[in-house]
Design a protein around this motif. Structure first.
Motif, PDB file in Angstrom:
ATOM      1  N   GLY A 196       0.819  -1.205   0.000  1.00  0.00           N
ATOM      2  CA  GLY A 196       0.000   0.000   0.000  1.00  0.00           C
ATOM      3  C   GLY A 196       0.853   1.254   0.000  1.00  0.00           C
ATOM      4  N   ILE A 197       0.363   2.286  -0.642  1.00  0.00           N
ATOM      5  CA  ILE A 197       1.126   3.526  -0.805  1.00  0.00           C
ATOM      6  C   ILE A 197       1.531   4.125   0.538  1.00  0.00           C
ATOM      7  CG2 ILE A 197       0.935   5.941  -1.563  1.00  0.00           C
ATOM      8  CD1 ILE A 197      -0.640   4.924  -3.988  1.00  0.00           C
ATOM      9  N   LEU A 198       0.659   4.043   1.537  1.00  0.00           N
ATOM     10  CA  LEU A 198       0.949   4.654   2.838  1.00  0.00           C
ATOM     11  C   LEU A 198       1.310   3.626   3.915  1.00  0.00           C
ATOM     12  CD1 LEU A 198      -1.802   7.423   2.958  1.00  0.00           C
ATOM     13  CD2 LEU A 198       0.596   7.643   2.286  1.00  0.00           C
ATOM     14  N   HIS A 199       1.473   2.383   3.524  1.00  0.00           N
ATOM     15  CA  HIS A 199       1.800   1.345   4.512  1.00  0.00           C
ATOM     16  C   HIS A 199       3.122   1.640   5.216  1.00  0.00           C
ATOM     17  CE1 HIS A 199       1.564  -2.633   6.332  1.00  0.00           C
ATOM     18  NE2 HIS A 199       2.823  -2.816   6.022  1.00  0.00           N
ATOM     19  N   SER A 200       4.097   2.149   4.473  1.00  0.00           N
ATOM     20  CA  SER A 200       5.414   2.426   5.065  1.00  0.00           C
ATOM     21  C   SER A 200       5.377   3.602   6.029  1.00  0.00           C
ATOM     22  CB  SER A 200       6.446   2.700   3.964  1.00  0.00           C
ATOM     23  OG  SER A 200       6.080   3.839   3.205  1.00  0.00           O
ATOM     24  N   ALA A 201       4.301   4.392   5.981  1.00  0.00           N
ATOM     25  CA  ALA A 201       4.172   5.505   6.926  1.00  0.00           C
ATOM     26  C   ALA A 201       3.829   5.007   8.322  1.00  0.00           C
ATOM     27  CB  ALA A 201       3.095   6.473   6.446  1.00  0.00           C
ATOM     28  N   LEU A 202       3.413   3.744   8.420  1.00  0.00           N
ATOM     29  CA  LEU A 202       3.120   3.128   9.706  1.00  0.00           C
ATOM     30  C   LEU A 202       4.379   2.410  10.162  1.00  0.00           C
ATOM     31  CD1 LEU A 202      -0.399   1.719   8.771  1.00  0.00           C
ATOM     32  CD2 LEU A 202       0.163   3.942   9.781  1.00  0.00           C
ATOM     33  N   GLU A 203       5.013   2.949  11.169  1.00  0.00           N
ATOM     34  CA  GLU A 203       6.362   2.565  11.576  1.00  0.00           C
ATOM     35  C   GLU A 203       6.532   1.074  11.855  1.00  0.00           C
ATOM     36  OE1 GLU A 203       9.088   4.756  14.681  1.00  0.00           O
ATOM     37  OE2 GLU A 203       7.719   3.439  15.757  1.00  0.00           O
ATOM     38  N   ASN A 204       5.599   0.488  12.573  1.00  0.00           N
ATOM     39  CA  ASN A 204       5.735  -0.893  13.016  1.00  0.00           C
ATOM     40  C   ASN A 204       4.825  -1.802  12.188  1.00  0.00           C
ATOM     41  OD1 ASN A 204       5.822  -3.338  14.362  1.00  0.00           O
ATOM     42  ND2 ASN A 204       5.905  -2.405  16.389  1.00  0.00           N
TER      43      ASN A 204
END
Length: 200
Positions: free
Chosen positions: A22-30
């Motif tokens: 997902g495009i914003l998955h990496s924005a979720l640290e853990n």
């Protein structure tokens, strides 16, 4: 809480947050936390499905050119700049695990920003179903979850934030909001404690 007057609000259970690509998955640290949050959420949804509780989802979806956003800042600018949550894309779609239960979930389109009450029929649906208690799950804790909780409280609902069914951008942010911010207007409970409170 009385099960007949309780609603579970599902916020952000879309591929751009929860899918590994997902495009914003990496924005979720853990990323491990994301998997745990999803597992807990699915278990709670399945527990509530046979009951009289209302389950409502408010996905955020934009037109391909983001014409709804006028000079966005913050998270909405990040969404636009990265092309997230565009209509008719895999990223904007509800994750398969939740979509498979969609026949028993009320999906309310129209969300374009942080509030799931803005531009949707959510408040109307809750009133029609005589809802007094709102429990909230999803992403992201400091943004859409917090906004939903505050607005629900302002509208007169008793609000519960589900500690193990919400995910933030960082572990620090998650703990800070759950421990310091959200208790000022809501109950903060685990999914297991919610089930006990509802007699499930």
């Amino acid at each position: 809480m009385n099960i007949q007057n309780t609603a579970l609000l599902l916020i952000g259970y879309q591929n751009d947050y929860f899918a590994k690509d997902g495009i914003l998955h990496s924005a979720l640290e853990n990323s491990d936390q994301v998997g745990t949050i999803l597992s807990n959420s699915l278990k709670l949804i399945k527990t509530l499905l046979p009951t009289d509780a209302v389950i409502a989802a408010t996905p955020i979806i934009f037109t391909p050119d983001y014409s709804e956003l006028n000079d966005p800042i913050g998270i909405l600018k990040i969404i636009k700049d990265n092309g997230a949550f565009r209509s008719n894309t895999v990223g904007a779609a509800t994750i398969d695990e939740v979509e498979s239960m969609s026949a028993d979930i009320i999906t309310l389109p129209g969300k374009r920003g942080l509030s799931c009450f803005s531009n949707t029929e959510l408040h109307k649906v809750l009133q029609e179903n005589k809802i007094t208690d709102v429990i909230i799950a999803g992403a992201v804790t400091s943004l859409c979850i917090d906004t939903a909780g505050r607005e629900a409280a302002d509208l007169g609902y008793r609000v519960t934030i589900i500690s193990d069914c919400t995910v933030a951008r960082t572990t620090f942010e998650q703990e800070y909001y759950l421990n310091e911010i959200m208790p000022l207007y809501a109950n903060v409970m685990s999914s297991k404690d919610i089930e006990k409170s509802l007699g499930l």
